[in-house]
Design a protein around this motif. Sequence first.
Motif, short mmCIF file in Angstrom:
data_model
loop_
_atom_site.label_atom_id
_atom_site.label_comp_id
_atom_site.label_asym_id
_atom_site.label_seq_id
_atom_site.Cartn_x
_atom_site.Cartn_y
_atom_site.Cartn_z
N VAL A 1 0.84 -1.20 0.00
CA VAL A 1 0.00 0.00 0.00
C VAL A 1 0.88 1.25 0.00
O VAL A 1 1.88 1.33 0.71
CB VAL A 1 -0.97 -0.01 1.20
N GLY A 2 0.49 2.20 -0.83
CA GLY A 2 1.24 3.44 -0.95
C GLY A 2 2.42 3.35 -1.90
O GLY A 2 3.14 4.32 -2.10
N LYS A 3 2.61 2.21 -2.50
CA LYS A 3 3.72 2.01 -3.44
C LYS A 3 3.25 2.25 -4.86
O LYS A 3 2.12 2.01 -5.21
CB LYS A 3 4.26 0.58 -3.35
N LYS A 4 4.16 2.71 -5.67
CA LYS A 4 3.93 2.84 -7.11
C LYS A 4 4.99 1.95 -7.76
O LYS A 4 6.18 2.24 -7.68
CB LYS A 4 4.06 4.30 -7.55
N GLU A 5 4.54 0.88 -8.35
CA GLU A 5 5.46 -0.07 -8.96
C GLU A 5 5.37 0.01 -10.46
O GLU A 5 4.42 0.57 -11.01
CB GLU A 5 5.16 -1.48 -8.45
N GLU A 6 6.33 -0.57 -11.13
CA GLU A 6 6.39 -0.47 -12.59
C GLU A 6 5.59 -1.54 -13.30
O GLU A 6 4.99 -1.29 -14.34
CB GLU A 6 7.85 -0.52 -13.08
N LEU A 7 5.58 -2.77 -12.78
CA LEU A 7 4.98 -3.87 -13.54
C LEU A 7 4.37 -4.90 -12.61
O LEU A 7 4.99 -5.30 -11.61
CB LEU A 7 6.06 -4.52 -14.41
N THR B 1 2.42 0.97 -12.91
CA THR B 1 2.44 1.63 -14.21
C THR B 1 1.73 0.80 -15.26
O THR B 1 0.96 1.32 -16.06
CB THR B 1 3.89 1.92 -14.64
N ARG B 2 1.98 -0.50 -15.26
CA ARG B 2 1.31 -1.38 -16.22
C ARG B 2 1.15 -2.78 -15.64
O ARG B 2 1.93 -3.20 -14.79
CB ARG B 2 2.06 -1.42 -17.55
N GLU C 1 11.82 -2.01 -21.79
CA GLU C 1 11.13 -0.72 -21.67
C GLU C 1 11.00 -0.30 -20.22
O GLU C 1 11.26 0.85 -19.86
CB GLU C 1 9.72 -0.80 -22.28
N VAL C 2 10.57 -1.24 -19.37
CA VAL C 2 10.39 -0.95 -17.95
C VAL C 2 11.70 -0.49 -17.32
O VAL C 2 11.73 0.47 -16.55
CB VAL C 2 9.84 -2.20 -17.21
N CYS C 3 12.79 -1.15 -17.68
CA CYS C 3 14.08 -0.84 -17.08
C CYS C 3 14.69 0.45 -17.65
O CYS C 3 15.57 1.03 -17.02
CB CYS C 3 15.05 -2.01 -17.27
N PRO D 1 13.57 -0.84 -10.97
CA PRO D 1 12.14 -1.07 -11.20
C PRO D 1 11.61 -2.20 -10.30
O PRO D 1 12.25 -3.22 -10.13
CB PRO D 1 12.06 -1.49 -12.66
N MET D 2 10.43 -1.97 -9.76
CA MET D 2 9.77 -2.98 -8.91
C MET D 2 8.77 -3.75 -9.76
O MET D 2 7.90 -3.17 -10.40
CB MET D 2 9.06 -2.30 -7.75
#
Length: 176
Positions: A32-38, A65-66, A117-119, A126-127
């Motif tokens: 919770v409160g995290k923004k991860e990439e994938l 993000t996705r 792309e993520v990296c 990236p998480m």
Amino acid sequence: MTALSNLRRIEVADILEKLPDIKPLDVRRHMVGKKEELFLAALGFEDRCPWISELLAEEQKYRVTRAIYFEYETNQNDNDMNRPRLVNALESLTTQVRSMPCDSNEFASQLREILSEVCSTGSNLPMVTFDISVCSSRLLITVLTVLLEFDISLRVVYSEAGLYHPTKKEYDAHPD
């Protein structure tokens, strides 16, 4: 026969103590409160297929993000029963949700492109969270092989089935 000097056999027992401990997922504490990439998951026929995605969607403070969900060529009608729940939960986490066929010969290279792309978008590590709850062993090995090629922070999550078959009673009654 040519010797493969860059190959090295590693047994799980050799690295087991270096792996992190398996812990119950505490969504509020760890996510919770995290923004991860994938966020990665598979679309399967078992009830538990969307459980972790739905748990994260309920919290409403976990964003990614996705999200990508892997689709099998087999059991499509059975798997489709869980599609609305899984997609709905993933759409609560991100505006970028897509499916990806996982039985094609191009699957690993397509996943590598996505991870590249993520990296490449950002300076932080990236998480990536990978829900392995309904992954076949083949999909699991393929995805982990690709993920481990990249410099990422990886969280593997799993929701256990309520009941596994055969049960001990079923096995004892029909061990063959």
